[in-house]
Motif scaffolding. Structure first.
Motif, short mmCIF file in Angstrom:
data_model
loop_
_atom_site.label_atom_id
_atom_site.label_comp_id
_atom_site.label_asym_id
_atom_site.label_seq_id
_atom_site.Cartn_x
_atom_site.Cartn_y
_atom_site.Cartn_z
N ARG A 54 99.16 64.70 6.86
CA ARG A 54 99.99 64.27 5.91
C ARG A 54 101.44 64.49 6.31
N ALA A 55 101.97 63.72 6.29
CA ALA A 55 104.21 63.43 7.23
C ALA A 55 104.01 64.16 5.68
N PRO A 56 105.75 65.36 6.68
CA PRO A 56 106.00 66.36 4.80
C PRO A 56 106.82 65.36 4.59
N GLN A 57 107.20 64.87 4.09
CA GLN A 57 108.29 64.24 3.44
C GLN A 57 107.57 63.59 2.28
N PRO A 58 107.68 63.97 0.96
CA PRO A 58 106.78 63.27 -0.08
C PRO A 58 107.56 61.91 0.11
N MET A 59 107.46 60.42 -1.43
CA MET A 59 107.76 59.58 -1.16
C MET A 59 107.87 59.81 -2.72
N GLN A 60 108.60 58.15 -3.06
CA GLN A 60 108.51 58.36 -4.78
C GLN A 60 107.85 56.24 -4.89
N PRO A 61 106.83 56.39 -5.56
CA PRO A 61 106.00 57.35 -6.24
C PRO A 61 105.12 57.57 -6.18
N TYR A 62 104.50 56.88 -4.25
CA TYR A 62 102.95 57.95 -3.63
C TYR A 62 103.51 57.90 -2.33
N GLY A 63 102.52 58.45 -1.87
CA GLY A 63 102.98 58.75 -0.22
C GLY A 63 103.44 59.52 0.44
N ASN A 64 103.59 59.58 2.39
CA ASN A 64 104.82 59.89 3.04
C ASN A 64 105.34 60.02 3.79
N ALA A 65 106.08 60.54 4.33
CA ALA A 65 106.68 59.90 5.68
C ALA A 65 107.36 60.73 6.75
N TRP A 66 106.95 60.25 7.81
CA TRP A 66 107.21 61.05 8.89
C TRP A 66 108.92 61.75 9.16
N TYR A 67 109.72 60.63 8.52
CA TYR A 67 110.91 59.90 8.53
C TYR A 67 111.49 59.16 8.16
N THR A 68 112.48 59.34 7.85
CA THR A 68 113.11 58.13 6.66
C THR A 68 113.76 56.91 7.29
N ILE A 69 113.26 55.75 6.97
CA ILE A 69 113.81 54.68 7.30
C ILE A 69 114.81 53.49 6.26
N HIS A 70 116.09 53.38 7.18
CA HIS A 70 117.35 52.73 6.23
C HIS A 70 117.23 51.64 6.60
N TRP A 71 117.61 51.17 5.48
CA TRP A 71 117.83 49.82 5.29
C TRP A 71 119.26 49.25 5.56
N ASP A 72 119.64 48.33 5.79
CA ASP A 72 121.34 47.59 5.25
C ASP A 72 121.47 46.21 5.98
#
Length: 218
Positions: A54-72
């Motif tokens: 399991r990736a270390p970053q919990p996401m809301q409302p569920y799931g996980n990430a290995w790193y943040t993906i940004h959008w701009d």
């Protein structure tokens, strides 16, 4: 029995009880969890000890990430490379921990990653060249910024890499994946991109091909 290590994971023990088993580590994609790729486990060779992480970053409302993906609006979608490098190093540490904790064959380690997990599986194997024997990279690409400095001079002759991608992938363009074999060939790893007429996923033919590739190399 699953042990308490630095990253949460689930396991499927090997049927090989006489020697240290070959191991397959699974790394899921953005917004998913350790149960996703683990659905493949019963279809893979029984001699493998399978660990889905399991990736270390919990996401809301569920799931996980290995790193943040940004959008701009100006730059579109881009990765948090600093977090990705942290996860790369966490993966390397975890593989070493798990290899010892579960008495695995350190000379026969395979990494299997999908999407964000693919990107990090490739980054980890290329940054820690003695860690894995095989990498199966599904629906991802290589980000050179996530690699350890000096990778260009490393001997990768013992590393085998399988890469595949959907030709109509709406998340990661096929053009990004097509750069991967070019990059790998330049550093001495001969491979070809396997393309399938699907989106951001793994087709039955893709799974059949990666399974046969794996059987020949474990």
């Amino acid at each position: 029995m699953t042990k308490t290590l630095s990253l949460h994971h689930i396991t499927k023990p090997s049927k090989n009880t006489t020697t240290k088993p070959a191991a397959l580590f699974m790394f899921h994609g953005y917004g998913s969890d350790e149960n996703d790729l683990f659905s493949f486990a019963n279809e893979l060779p029984e001699e493998l000890f399978i660990i889905s992480v399991r990736a270390p970053q919990p996401m809301q409302p569920y799931g996980n990430a290995w790193y943040t993906i940004h959008w701009d609006n100006n730059n579109g979608k881009f990765n948090n490379t600093e977090e990705a490098i942290e996860s790369r190093d966490k993966i390397a540490k975890f593989i070493q921990e798990a290899t010892e904790a579960y008495s695995l064959d350190s000379e026969n380690i395979t990494l299997l990653g999908f999407s964000q997990g693919c990107i990090l599986s490739l980054a980890t194997a290329l940054s820690y060249p003695n860690l894995a024997k095989n990498v199966i990279g599904l629906s991802g690409y290589i980000d050179p910024d996530m690699l350890i400095s000096g990778y260009e001079t490393v001997d990768f002759s013992k590393l085998n890499i399988f890469i595949s991608h959907g030709t109509v992938d709406q998340v990661i363009p096929i053009e990004w994946a097509q750069k991967t074999p070019v990059f790998l060939n330049k550093i001495g790893i001969t491979t070809q991109l396997k393309e399938y007429p699907v989106g951001h996923g793994v087709s039955p033919q893709n799974f059949y091909d990666l399974k046969n590739w794996l059987i020949e190399r474990i």
